[in-house]
Write an enzyme that holds these catalytic residues in place. Structure first.
Site, PDB file in Angstrom:
ATOM      1  N   ARG A  27       0.854  -1.203   0.000  1.00  0.00           N
ATOM      2  CA  ARG A  27       0.000   0.000   0.000  1.00  0.00           C
ATOM      3  C   ARG A  27       0.878   1.236   0.000  1.00  0.00           C
ATOM      4  NH1 ARG A  27      -1.252   0.980   6.314  1.00  0.00           N
ATOM      5  NH2 ARG A  27       0.457  -0.316   7.029  1.00  0.00           N
ATOM      6  N   ARG A  64       5.716  10.013   3.341  1.00  0.00           N
ATOM      7  CA  ARG A  64       6.730   9.678   4.327  1.00  0.00           C
ATOM      8  C   ARG A  64       8.109   9.970   3.753  1.00  0.00           C
ATOM      9  NH1 ARG A  64       6.289   3.959   7.272  1.00  0.00           N
ATOM     10  NH2 ARG A  64       7.022   3.059   5.321  1.00  0.00           N
ATOM     11  N   ASP A 114      10.533  -6.663   8.823  1.00  0.00           N
ATOM     12  CA  ASP A 114      10.187  -5.771   7.704  1.00  0.00           C
ATOM     13  C   ASP A 114       9.945  -4.345   8.198  1.00  0.00           C
ATOM     14  OD1 ASP A 114       7.955  -7.342   8.819  1.00  0.00           O
ATOM     15  OD2 ASP A 114       6.703  -6.001   7.653  1.00  0.00           O
TER      16      ASP A 114
END
Ligand code: AMP
Ligand code: MG
Length: 487
Positions: free
Chosen positions: A89, A172, A248
């Site tokens: 996503r 981000r 992750d």
């Protein structure tokens, strides 16, 4: 709207990612723009606010020079290996160079489905997007390595979770999005060439000093271990619980990444967990140092073929480095807590002194932030041991006696000590009940509480009339027990 793109990840072999653009959204609306960050990145904030800027921040337009892609990675989630995760996503638009020559990823989270989405819808909703915004910016203001948040944009679309919620995209900014899980991805495929390409890439980008050493890959592993040890020690020093320390979600650059069901603790307890999905407390506050070492062992395993041509030698080198984590963490942890307690000298008795305080705090459910902050006044002599919250905690008084005696045995001016302690003990952290209140208001259209909270969190060491309400622990009915990933 121009970005100084200089994309290097996109030049790695095609099997490192999938090239695709973000999925457009219906009706983008800028909810929050981080003007200070925009400026430090050399981005024009007015342009970012313009319709064209908004189109980029929502994923509706791919800016010139971008090379959008979804990164491939694997990961251990709650201890279980998943050989393929990847950006399900999110889209990496590319890397930009700041005016001072630093390189940052510009990444859109919540930007639609990708080949890595599995069953997911590729979207995020506004609550968690703003939550990441608040917490990452708070972390940054605390001086702790972290990804940052440039913008939050509502998509004008709805996402379906337990209920129907407003969709959003977070921009981000990170030193990179390479994770421990990126190495695991190639390891799982026995793709040693891919592993080497990735390691060389990360060394050049994040650990250039390793390149000229005799054993660059060992130096690199050692440096990653050092950064993780320091990062987790810094988290513990502010009562932070990441909540999903999967491999992750472990940045190879040593930044805090992926703010999901994370939290800053109110009442101290080493077993504290906030995440609604962490049923066994794997990622509890006090487990984080061990988990980081476990995650680093997964990195070391992945790197084995690069550490030495002889498998036994490689394993021995990896084990040696992973064992070295313990001392490096201890060192960073002790340095951090010595500063919090105002200890100018390092002595053998320090771990005992620190543990003594934490034990007493856990027995009284003392507020983590305020207990340490009140020690600053106690060290200055401006507040005696009677000052709240220390006074409320009878089990603390013997400890306070030891601590005062220790301070008295060191050279150092009390005022200077208190001033140094105030730089090691924030007055304000993003308290869960405050975060929740700001998010609830923002989702219903009132951004004022969010703006006030962000303003206070940007100066966490300051105390003043504006900050007082934000440093109060929650009333019993305000206590937040659980946080959610909300993905
Ligand atoms: P996280 O728990 O946020 O670190 O995500 C773990 C994995 O799940 C990553 O591969 C994400 O890209 C993927 N993921 C999380 N939420 C979604 C979503 N809504 N749609 C698709 N993939 C997702
Ligand atoms: Mg993640």
């Amino acid at each position: 709207m121009t970005f100084a793109f200089d994309n290097t990840y996109a030049q790695l072999p095609e099997r490192f990612f999938e090239r695709l653009a973000p999925v457009p959204v219906a009706q983008p609306r800028l909810v929050k723009l981080n003007e200070a960050l925009a400026e430090s990145l050399g981005l024009d904030r007015d342009a970012l606010r313009s319709p064209e800027g908004l189109a980029v921040l929502s994923g509706n337009r791919v800016p010139e020079g971008a090379a959008p892609l979804a990164m491939a990675y694997a990961g251990h989630q709650f201890g279980h290996f998943v050989p393929q995760l990847g950006d399900g996503r999110a889209i990496l638009l590319g890397e930009i160079l700041t005016p001072s020559g630093e390189r940052f990823d510009i990444h859109l989270k919540g930007s639609g489905r990708t080949p890595f989405s599995r069953g997911g819808d590729g979207r995020a909703w506004l609550g968690p997007v703003l939550r990441e915004y608040i917490l990452s910016e708070a972390m940054y203001a605390l001086g702790i390595p972290t990804t940052r948040s440039l913008a939050a944009v509502a998509t004008g679309e709805q996402v379906v979770r337990e209920t129907v919620l407003p969709g959003a995209v977070l921009t981000r900014v990170a030193r990179s999005h390479v994770r421990v899980g990126t190495f695991e991805y190639f390891h799982a495929r026995q793709d040693v060439d891919g592993l080497r390409r990735l390691a060389d890439y990360v060394i050049a980008r994040h650990y250039p000093e390793a390149k000229a050493t005799e054993q660059p890959y060992r130096t690199f592993l050692s440096a990653v271990i050092g950064r993780q040890a320091e990062l987790v020690a810094r988290w513990l020093g502010v009562g932070f619980i990441h909540g999903v320390m999967n491999t992750d979600n472990t940045s190879i650059a040593g930044e805090t990444i992926d703010y999901g069901p994370c939290a800053f603790m109110d009442a101290y307890h080493p077993n504290r967990v906030y995440s609604s999905i962490d049923h066994r407390g794997r990622y509890a506050y006090g487990n984080q140092p061990r988990v980081a070492q476990w995650n680093l062992a997964r990195l070391a395993e992945s790197l084995l073929p690069l550490l030495d041509p002889d498998p036994d030698q490689a394993l021995a080198a990896a084990q040696d480095l992973i064992e070295g984590y313990t001392a490096r963490f201890e060192q960073a942890y002790l340095a951090g807590f010595r500063a919090k307690l105002g200890l100018f000298e390092a002595r053998d008795e320090d771990p005992e002194l620190i543990d003594g305080l934490l034990l007493a705090m856990s027995e009284t459910a003392a507020d983590f932030t305020n207990t340490f902050r009140s020690l600053c006044d106690a060290a200055a002599g401006t507040a005696g041991p009677d000052a709240a919250p220390l006074a409320d905690a009878a089990p603390l008084s013997p400890w306070l006696g030891f601590w005062h005696a220790r301070l008295a045995s060191e050279a150092g001016d009390p005022q200077a000590r208190a001033a140094a302690m105030r730089r090691a003990n924030p007055a304000v952290i993003p308290r869960n009940h405050r975060v929740e209140a700001a998010l609830n208001a923002a989702v219903s259209g009132d951004l004022d509480p969010l703006d006030s909270l962000l303003r206070v969190l940007s100066r966490p060491w300051d105390e003043g009339p504006e900050t007082r309400a934000y440093s109060l622990p929650p009333e019993p009915h305000e206590v937040v027990q659980k946080t959610f990933c909300g993905t």
